[in-house]
Each structure stands twice: as C-alpha cells, then as structure tokens.
Design an enzyme around this catalytic site. Sequence first.
Site, PDB file in Angstrom:
ATOM      1  N   GLU A  94      26.390  -3.596  -2.842  1.00 53.24           N
ATOM      2  CA  GLU A  94      26.820  -3.599  -1.435  1.00 53.24           C
ATOM      3  C   GLU A  94      26.794  -2.171  -0.891  1.00 53.24           C
ATOM      4  O   GLU A  94      26.966  -1.199  -1.626  1.00 53.24           O
ATOM      5  CB  GLU A  94      28.229  -4.213  -1.366  1.00 53.24           C
ATOM      6  CG  GLU A  94      28.883  -4.253  -0.019  1.00 53.24           C
ATOM      7  CD  GLU A  94      28.155  -5.072   1.054  1.00 53.24           C
ATOM      8  OE1 GLU A  94      26.957  -4.847   1.255  1.00 53.24           O
ATOM      9  OE2 GLU A  94      28.818  -5.897   1.712  1.00 53.24           O
ATOM     10  N   ASP A  98      34.878  -2.349   3.129  1.00 53.89           N
ATOM     11  CA  ASP A  98      35.767  -1.945   4.223  1.00 53.89           C
ATOM     12  C   ASP A  98      37.074  -2.751   4.069  1.00 53.89           C
ATOM     13  O   ASP A  98      37.921  -2.389   3.256  1.00 53.89           O
ATOM     14  CB  ASP A  98      35.014  -2.253   5.524  1.00 53.89           C
ATOM     15  CG  ASP A  98      35.700  -1.737   6.761  1.00 53.89           C
ATOM     16  OD1 ASP A  98      36.284  -0.651   6.713  1.00 53.89           O
ATOM     17  OD2 ASP A  98      35.644  -2.420   7.804  1.00 53.89           O
ATOM     18  N   THR A  99      37.251  -3.854   4.789  1.00 56.05           N
ATOM     19  CA  THR A  99      38.448  -4.680   4.596  1.00 56.05           C
ATOM     20  C   THR A  99      38.435  -5.363   3.229  1.00 56.05           C
ATOM     21  O   THR A  99      39.488  -5.671   2.677  1.00 56.05           O
ATOM     22  CB  THR A  99      38.544  -5.785   5.669  1.00 56.05           C
ATOM     23  OG1 THR A  99      37.419  -6.652   5.531  1.00 56.05           O
ATOM     24  CG2 THR A  99      38.587  -5.206   7.066  1.00 56.05           C
ATOM     25  N   GLY A 100      37.238  -5.637   2.715  1.00 52.74           N
ATOM     26  CA  GLY A 100      37.107  -6.320   1.428  1.00 52.74           C
ATOM     27  C   GLY A 100      36.830  -7.805   1.559  1.00 52.74           C
ATOM     28  O   GLY A 100      36.506  -8.459   0.570  1.00 52.74           O
ATOM     29  N   THR A 102      34.332  -9.576   2.892  1.00 50.79           N
ATOM     30  CA  THR A 102      32.968 -10.012   2.555  1.00 50.79           C
ATOM     31  C   THR A 102      32.808 -10.122   1.039  1.00 50.79           C
ATOM     32  O   THR A 102      32.377 -11.146   0.512  1.00 50.79           O
ATOM     33  CB  THR A 102      31.932  -9.010   3.106  1.00 50.79           C
ATOM     34  OG1 THR A 102      32.158  -8.837   4.502  1.00 50.79           O
ATOM     35  CG2 THR A 102      30.521  -9.485   2.872  1.00 50.79           C
ATOM     36  N   LEU A 103      33.157  -9.057   0.350  1.00 50.53           N
ATOM     37  CA  LEU A 103      32.963  -9.022  -1.096  1.00 50.53           C
ATOM     38  C   LEU A 103      33.868 -10.005  -1.815  1.00 50.53           C
ATOM     39  O   LEU A 103      33.450 -10.641  -2.789  1.00 50.53           O
ATOM     40  CB  LEU A 103      33.210  -7.604  -1.639  1.00 50.53           C
ATOM     41  CG  LEU A 103      31.970  -6.724  -1.735  1.00 50.53           C
ATOM     42  CD1 LEU A 103      30.899  -7.407  -2.554  1.00 50.53           C
ATOM     43  CD2 LEU A 103      31.411  -6.382  -0.390  1.00 50.53           C
ATOM     44  N   LYS A 126      35.859   2.492   1.676  1.00 48.88           N
ATOM     45  CA  LYS A 126      36.872   2.997   2.611  1.00 48.88           C
ATOM     46  C   LYS A 126      38.216   2.423   2.172  1.00 48.88           C
ATOM     47  O   LYS A 126      38.661   1.397   2.710  1.00 48.88           O
ATOM     48  CB  LYS A 126      36.578   2.496   4.022  1.00 48.88           C
ATOM     49  CG  LYS A 126      35.525   3.232   4.791  1.00 48.88           C
ATOM     50  CD  LYS A 126      35.607   2.772   6.251  1.00 48.88           C
ATOM     51  CE  LYS A 126      34.268   2.806   6.918  1.00 48.88           C
ATOM     52  NZ  LYS A 126      34.270   2.137   8.225  1.00 48.88           N
TER      53      LYS A 126
END
Length: 170
Positions: A94, A98-100, A102-103, A126
């Site tokens: 990836e 960012d926020t997490g 998606t992953l 991040k």
Amino acid sequence: MPQTLISSEELQQRIRELAAEIDRDYRNCENLICVGVLKGSVFFMVDLLKQLEIPLAVDFFQTSSYGSATEPGEVRIRKDLDLAVRGKHVLLIEDIVDTGFTLRTILDLLKFRGASSVKLCALLDKPSRRQIEVPIDYRGFAIEDKFVIGYGLDYDERYRNLPYIGVLEG
Ligand code: IMP
C-alpha cells in the site's frame, strides 16, 4: 510546485532496504502473492518488486477512492483479486496508511478467504491519523499529518507521476 518531503533518492534507498528484509523473510516461501491496492501503490510496488528475488505472483485490489466512502470507515471494493488466496501467503502493498480503514477491510477479507498469512508493506504511515489498528510489518517512512502527493499519490488524480513525495503549498 510541491515542496519535496521525501526525495527520489531517499525513496529508492529505503525501498532497497525493505526489499532486502522481504527477500530474507520469504526466502523459503513458494506461494507468495503480492497484492497492490490501486492506484496509489503502483509506483512503489513496481520499484519494490523489481528488487525482490523470491518467486511471487502479482494481483490488485481497487477500493473506493479517498473521501468518497458514504460513511467514515466504509470501504468499497471496486476491483477484486483475480487470484484465489486460500493457502497462499499474501504480502499486501500500500502507498499510505492513514485512518487504517482501507487496510483493515482488506486484511480481514484476505484472512476470511483463507490466506495462510497476510503481511502489510506500506511506504508511508501517518500514525497520528489512525482510527483503527493496522499492524504494518514493513514500513517505509512515518510522516506527519500532511496531505502528500507524488510517487503514486494524487490530489484529484494529479501528481501521481512525480518521482518524489511532496506536499502542496497552501
Ligand atoms: P485510509 O483508509 O484512511 O488508511 O486511507 C488510505 C487511502 O487514502 C490511501 O490508499 C490513499 O489513497 C488515501 N490517502 C490518505 N492520505 C493521503 C495523502 O496524504 N495523500 C494522498 N492520498 C491519501
């Protein structure tokens, strides 16, 4: 012009280090699938995979693009994998965590489908933006909470082809 945050040389140096680690960890693995998340991870993935010597297959997911989810944390799969992952080792690649969300969604899906193992390699992290926990097994760089572009990352589909990671002024 965007301000350079991580130069092309720094990116390539760190990618060589990550590739050496991945080669070492998967040296006895015969059934590895490297899965990229379109479109942002493509530039990183190509440079990373060219440095690897282990045997591997390549596949892609595409998820809903940044900001278009109807609810925070809701992630849509727009393109699914072509390959079956049951019994395979998966290395997810990836551009940025960012926020997490998606992953987290993709990791859970791969485990649900019976992958033997799932690890995550992310170029950028991040950490201050994280809303849901995602373990990053191979991390390129931790960065501050700034919107970055280049090397696959876009602002409204622009800047993906910059060879470095930049920050837009203003
Ligand atoms: P997450 O689900 O919030 O972790 O977001 C992951 C996706 O958001 C990444 O794959 C990027 O497409 C996008 N994204 C997050 N931060 C940035 C950024 O600073 N620049 C460009 N895209 C970003």
